[in-house]
Design a protein around this motif. Structure first.
Motif, mmCIF file in Angstrom:
data_model
loop_
_atom_site.group_PDB
_atom_site.id
_atom_site.type_symbol
_atom_site.label_atom_id
_atom_site.label_comp_id
_atom_site.label_asym_id
_atom_site.label_seq_id
_atom_site.Cartn_x
_atom_site.Cartn_y
_atom_site.Cartn_z
ATOM 1 N N ALA A 57 -0.468 2.951 5.566
ATOM 2 C CA ALA A 57 0.438 3.213 4.391
ATOM 3 C C ALA A 57 1.933 2.074 4.322
ATOM 4 O O ALA A 57 2.016 2.031 6.040
ATOM 5 C CB ALA A 57 0.572 4.098 3.739
ATOM 6 N N ASP A 58 2.532 1.350 3.559
ATOM 7 C CA ASP A 58 3.277 0.936 3.651
ATOM 8 C C ASP A 58 4.775 1.359 4.110
ATOM 9 O O ASP A 58 6.078 1.719 3.428
ATOM 10 C CB ASP A 58 3.594 -0.586 2.995
ATOM 11 N N LEU A 59 4.376 2.109 2.740
ATOM 12 C CA LEU A 59 5.155 3.280 1.761
ATOM 13 C C LEU A 59 4.589 4.923 1.643
ATOM 14 O O LEU A 59 3.768 4.725 1.487
ATOM 15 C CB LEU A 59 5.794 2.747 0.509
ATOM 16 N N ILE A 60 5.144 5.628 2.154
ATOM 17 C CA ILE A 60 4.309 6.878 1.728
ATOM 18 C C ILE A 60 5.108 7.480 1.244
ATOM 19 O O ILE A 60 6.808 7.724 0.928
ATOM 20 C CB ILE A 60 4.644 7.862 3.489
ATOM 21 N N VAL A 61 4.943 8.233 -0.386
ATOM 22 C CA VAL A 61 5.931 9.116 -1.063
ATOM 23 C C VAL A 61 4.928 9.913 -1.905
ATOM 24 O O VAL A 61 4.028 10.582 -1.525
ATOM 25 C CB VAL A 61 5.355 8.255 -2.646
ATOM 26 N N ASP A 62 5.979 11.826 -1.060
ATOM 27 C CA ASP A 62 5.753 12.903 -1.240
ATOM 28 C C ASP A 62 5.692 12.930 -2.474
ATOM 29 O O ASP A 62 6.964 12.785 -3.572
ATOM 30 C CB ASP A 62 6.739 13.302 -0.994
ATOM 31 N N GLU A 63 4.825 13.598 -2.794
ATOM 32 C CA GLU A 63 4.367 14.218 -4.854
ATOM 33 C C GLU A 63 4.958 15.914 -4.957
ATOM 34 O O GLU A 63 5.117 15.647 -5.969
ATOM 35 C CB GLU A 63 2.683 14.147 -4.915
ATOM 36 N N GLU A 64 5.671 16.658 -3.905
ATOM 37 C CA GLU A 64 5.241 17.475 -3.495
ATOM 38 C C GLU A 64 6.562 18.325 -4.836
ATOM 39 O O GLU A 64 7.145 17.549 -4.903
ATOM 40 C CB GLU A 64 5.855 18.652 -2.472
ATOM 41 N N HIS A 65 6.264 18.883 -5.922
ATOM 42 C CA HIS A 65 7.449 19.055 -7.106
ATOM 43 C C HIS A 65 7.608 18.577 -7.710
ATOM 44 O O HIS A 65 8.384 18.437 -8.572
ATOM 45 C CB HIS A 65 8.799 20.152 -6.041
ATOM 46 N N LEU A 66 6.751 17.036 -8.083
ATOM 47 C CA LEU A 66 7.229 16.009 -8.661
ATOM 48 C C LEU A 66 5.851 16.241 -10.025
ATOM 49 O O LEU A 66 4.918 16.651 -9.423
ATOM 50 C CB LEU A 66 6.924 15.186 -7.774
ATOM 51 N N VAL A 105 1.024 -1.293 0.426
ATOM 52 C CA VAL A 105 -0.544 -0.006 -0.319
ATOM 53 C C VAL A 105 0.431 1.449 0.434
ATOM 54 O O VAL A 105 1.639 1.812 0.734
ATOM 55 C CB VAL A 105 -1.049 0.013 1.160
ATOM 56 N N VAL A 106 0.959 1.882 -0.924
ATOM 57 C CA VAL A 106 1.367 2.962 -1.227
ATOM 58 C C VAL A 106 0.903 4.222 -0.850
ATOM 59 O O VAL A 106 -0.773 4.719 -1.671
ATOM 60 C CB VAL A 106 1.845 3.084 -2.678
ATOM 61 N N TYR A 107 1.144 5.858 -0.075
ATOM 62 C CA TYR A 107 -0.425 6.628 -0.154
ATOM 63 C C TYR A 107 1.170 7.873 -0.847
ATOM 64 O O TYR A 107 2.200 7.783 -0.168
ATOM 65 C CB TYR A 107 0.533 6.800 1.711
ATOM 66 N N LEU A 108 0.479 8.239 -1.573
ATOM 67 C CA LEU A 108 0.667 9.594 -2.129
ATOM 68 C C LEU A 108 0.522 11.210 -1.527
ATOM 69 O O LEU A 108 -1.068 10.878 -2.228
ATOM 70 C CB LEU A 108 0.244 9.442 -3.462
ATOM 71 N N ARG A 109 1.305 11.402 -0.728
ATOM 72 C CA ARG A 109 1.186 12.286 0.004
ATOM 73 C C ARG A 109 1.293 13.990 -1.019
ATOM 74 O O ARG A 109 2.455 13.672 -1.239
ATOM 75 C CB ARG A 109 1.681 12.625 1.076
#
Length: 168
Positions: free
Chosen positions: A142-151, A97-101
């Motif tokens: 979430a198993d993983l958290i991915v910060d999306e800011e500026h991407l 589970v990946v949280y797109l933050r």
């Protein structure tokens, strides 16, 4: 933790969960759980919410997501999927589970008109209230958290793939 045979994306509407690019890069199938709900019920999401209310819709969403049987699939969930405990336990068992933050200000800019986007707010509730309420659930599951800011989309996908590879 090891990567499971599926990847589930969670996060707020507008975070980019429905992009199929990740599935293409991984060589996986793609499943949008909102579309699965519509297919199984024969109704659009806003029709289900009107007919069954918010709580009734969440029960339907929980049931559909808890019953997903997929393999080598990227699953894009609706923003409220994290309120379904049965569904989230199931998704944790079958997938990473990946949280797109994405920060609130970026979400607000991406979402624009919330009604047109299908974001359900309770009377008096703001988008900020919704973000604050859901964030703890996203982080919990979430198993993983991915910060999306500026991407951009490519940057987000590369970050997800890199995070998945690091836990294999």
């Amino acid at each position: 933790m090891s990567v499971k045979r599926n990847v589930t994306l969670i996060g707020m509407p507008g975070a980019g969960k429905s992009t199929v690019v990740l599935a293409k890069i991984l060589g996986y199938h793609f499943l949008d759980s909102d579309l699965e709900i519509q297919e199984q019920t024969g109704k659009l999401l806003h029709e289900l919410i009107t007919e069954h209310g918010d709580e009734g819709f969440l029960e339907i969403e929980n049931r559909v997501n808890a019953g997903l049987t997929v393999d080598k699939t990227v699953i894009a969930t609706g923003g409220s999927a994290v309120f379904g405990e049965d569904a989230m336990k199931h998704l944790q068992e079958i997938s990473t589970v990946v949280y797109l933050r994405l920060p609130y200000k970026s979400l607000k800019r991406r979402l624009g008109d919330l009604k047109k986007r299908g974001v359900v707010l309770k009377p008096g509730q703001t988008l900020k209230d919704l973000v604050d309420n859901r964030t703890r659930y996203y982080e919990k599951y979430a198993d993983l958290i991915v910060d999306e800011e500026h991407l951009d989309i490519r940057g987000v996908v590369e970050k997800i793939v890199s995070a998945l590879e690091s836990v294999e």
